[in-house]
Design a protein around this motif. Structure first.
Motif, PDB file in Angstrom:
ATOM      1  N   THR A  10     -63.178 -11.694 -45.798  1.00  0.00           N
ATOM      2  CA  THR A  10     -62.575 -11.332 -44.571  1.00  0.00           C
ATOM      3  C   THR A  10     -62.688 -12.341 -43.612  1.00  0.00           C
ATOM      4  O   THR A  10     -61.396 -12.486 -43.035  1.00  0.00           O
ATOM      5  CB  THR A  10     -63.543 -10.064 -44.025  1.00  0.00           C
ATOM      6  N   LEU A  11     -63.654 -13.039 -43.476  1.00  0.00           N
ATOM      7  CA  LEU A  11     -63.526 -14.170 -42.490  1.00  0.00           C
ATOM      8  C   LEU A  11     -62.343 -15.207 -42.660  1.00  0.00           C
ATOM      9  O   LEU A  11     -61.968 -15.696 -41.891  1.00  0.00           O
ATOM     10  CB  LEU A  11     -64.592 -14.904 -42.479  1.00  0.00           C
ATOM     11  N   ASP A  12     -62.147 -15.490 -44.097  1.00  0.00           N
ATOM     12  CA  ASP A  12     -61.240 -16.369 -44.526  1.00  0.00           C
ATOM     13  C   ASP A  12     -59.574 -15.825 -44.140  1.00  0.00           C
ATOM     14  O   ASP A  12     -58.914 -16.545 -43.522  1.00  0.00           O
ATOM     15  CB  ASP A  12     -61.169 -16.540 -45.999  1.00  0.00           C
ATOM     16  N   ARG A  13     -59.694 -14.508 -44.090  1.00  0.00           N
ATOM     17  CA  ARG A  13     -58.294 -13.911 -43.622  1.00  0.00           C
ATOM     18  C   ARG A  13     -58.116 -13.541 -42.063  1.00  0.00           C
ATOM     19  O   ARG A  13     -56.928 -13.954 -41.869  1.00  0.00           O
ATOM     20  CB  ARG A  13     -58.208 -12.330 -44.214  1.00  0.00           C
ATOM     21  N   VAL A  14     -59.121 -13.693 -41.519  1.00  0.00           N
ATOM     22  CA  VAL A  14     -59.044 -13.938 -40.214  1.00  0.00           C
ATOM     23  C   VAL A  14     -58.616 -15.411 -39.666  1.00  0.00           C
ATOM     24  O   VAL A  14     -57.689 -15.587 -38.912  1.00  0.00           O
ATOM     25  CB  VAL A  14     -60.499 -13.629 -39.376  1.00  0.00           C
ATOM     26  N   ARG A  15     -59.433 -16.297 -40.399  1.00  0.00           N
ATOM     27  CA  ARG A  15     -59.112 -17.605 -39.991  1.00  0.00           C
ATOM     28  C   ARG A  15     -57.509 -18.049 -40.342  1.00  0.00           C
ATOM     29  O   ARG A  15     -57.181 -18.840 -39.622  1.00  0.00           O
ATOM     30  CB  ARG A  15     -60.204 -18.440 -40.965  1.00  0.00           C
TER      31      ARG A  15
END
Ligand code: ADP
Ligand code: MG
Length: 453
Positions: free
Chosen positions: A287-292
């Motif tokens: 999820t954090l990767d997709r935000v980044r």
């Protein structure tokens, strides 16, 4: 000041310079030379001031020389309150240490499988970044020793105490060599944190980097009142459609709330995902990767899960549920306005939650402007009271002022003259209307309303 004046090893210096930093931040200027000299440090500085590099750069310098002690345990140990923060710190170690040969870093965080962690611990390791609970597990199983430990770092120590890690921290520290250097970072050094800090350090140098006049000068803070859940959702919907919103972290009070709200936003066509502590680590990382990478526009998160998230694209923080603790407010809004960028922090509040806002204002010493979106005005009216004669946050830390909304008085949704300020209120730049060039106008052009307590 220049990085080359800090006394860092050339290998670290080179890595730092290639990361694009031009000069050290205030906390780095003060902490790095002292840490290199081997001093214990107690450091408080605001979110986003570059504390990670302040402890990681000087600590890594020790690793350029081989250890004088035999063993395979870590030479640097960083304790952090959350898994996300641990991963960021580990990444920082890898970044600043990339010119060093064979730097081995391991993160030992809860919520992740044991297998890979045990495998990594079976070989010699230089830097361990860990959350206290999981580190204790490994210690109890005899999987890690601190014979070679040179530096112990406690990052966000206040938060670790808030989360109930005090006994774990003490148990961990008891197993480390007395010769270690200890660097403790915390938002505050008062109260219980100060006490723990004194217990863990020796003859420590205290570094408190003063907040520049305005702690969140880069972050414009706003407040919207809602009547009921449906009105609240319509407000969020309108805010989410603001064309100036690039990416946002939306905070909810509970994990279930984060799930529900992310679903609701997806139903409304937004790219939204939840992030909370009940999700397995691999899902959180994804999820954090997709935000980044910008594939997710809205991250719906709980306080703990969002700690330490540092994504430049986050233009807005929206408190869908207001934080219960004033400290959490500061941490939440710190997710935007990263590294000198500007940001907008919006809080949605029910009329019964006004006291939470007052606590926040008292804590930050700033007042938050109330805004209205045309067509979405709240209909409730707060109970009128006499005019306020003191600053909302009072002068004393123990201020327990009686609730005193009123001030100029809420005039049934009418827009108050901009000169009407509650008595005693000392205007600050956060509340002055900004020129259009300084802050981009949201698409819906919200009007400024009078504050009403
Ligand atoms: P803190 O722990 O104080 O909240 P971080 O260490 O997470 O802050 O740093 C915040 C941001 O500032 C990060 O994106 C980091 O890469 C960046 N940063 C750190 N030091 C510098 C510097 N000297 N120049 C420019 N950016 C920096
Ligand atoms: Mg930090």
């Amino acid at each position: 000041m220049n990085f080359s004046e800090l006394g860092l090893n050339p290998l670290i210096l080179k890595a730092v310079e290639t990361s694009g930093y031009t000069e050290p931040t205030a906390v780095q200027e003060q902490a790095v030379p002292a840490a290199l000299a081997g001093k214990d440090l107690l450091v408080s500085a605001q979110t986003g001031s570059g504390k990670t590099a302040a402890f990681m750069m000087p600590s890594l310098c020790r690793l350029v020389e081989p250890s004088t002690v035999k063993g395979s345990g870590p030479r640097i140990l960083v304790l952090t309150p959350t898994r996300e923060l641990a991963m960021q710190v580990e990444k920082a170690a890898a970044t600043y240490g990339r010119e060093m040969r064979k730097l081995r870093t391991v993160s030992l965080v809860g919520g992740a499988p044991y297998g890979p962690q045990l495998k990594q611990l079976s070989q010699p390791v230089d830097v361990v970044v860990a959350t206290p609970g999981r580190l204790m597990d490994h210690m109890e199983r005899g999987k890690i020793d601190f014979d070679r430990l040179e530096v112990l770092i406690l990052d966000e120590a206040d938060r670790m105490l808030d989360m109930g890690f005090v006994d774990d921290i003490k148990a961990i520290v008891a197993k480390t060599p007395a010769t270690r250097q200890t660097l403790l970072f915390s938002a505050t050094l008062d109260g219980v944190v100060g006490k723990l800090a004194r217990e863990l350090t020796r003859d420590a140098l205290r570094i408190e980097v003063a907040r520049k006049e305005d702690p969140e000068a880069q972050i414009e803070q706003k407040l919207h009142f809602f009547d009921d859940p449906s009105h609240k959702m319509r407000l969020l919907d309108a805010l989410a459609r603001d064309t100036n919103l690039n990416q946002a972290v939306v905070f909810t009070a509970t994990k279930a709330g984060a799930e529900e709200l992310s679903e609701e936003l997806r139903d409304r066509g937004f790219l939204a995902e939840a992030l909370h502590g009940d999700m397995p680590q691999h899902k959180r990382t994804r999820t954090l990767d997709r935000v980044r990478t910008g594939r997710t526009q809205f991250l719906i998160a709980t306080d703990v899960a969002a700690r330490g998230i540092d994504v430049a694209g986050i233009s807005h923080v929206i408190n869908f549920d207001p934080p219960r603790q004033a400290e959490d407010y500061v941490h939440r809004i710190g997710r935007t306005g990263r590294a000198g960028r500007s940001g907008i922090a919006v809080t949605l509040v029910g009329f019964k939650e006004r006291h939470l806002v007052r606590n926040i204002e008292r804590y930050t010493g700033q007042s938050i402007a109330v805004e209205i979106i045309p067509g979405l005005e709240p209909t409730s009216k707060p109970r009128p009271e006499g005019p306020r004669t003191s600053k909302p946050w009072g002068d004393k830390p123990g201020y327990k002022g009686k609730s005193s909304f009123g001030g100029g008085g809420w005039k049934g949704g009418e827009r108050a003259p901009s000169s009407a300020k509650p008595g005693g209120y000392k205007g600050n730049s956060e509340n002055k209307p900004r020129p259009a060039a300084a802050t981009a106008q949201p698409a819906h052009k919200p009007k400024r309303a009078e504050r009403f307590w």
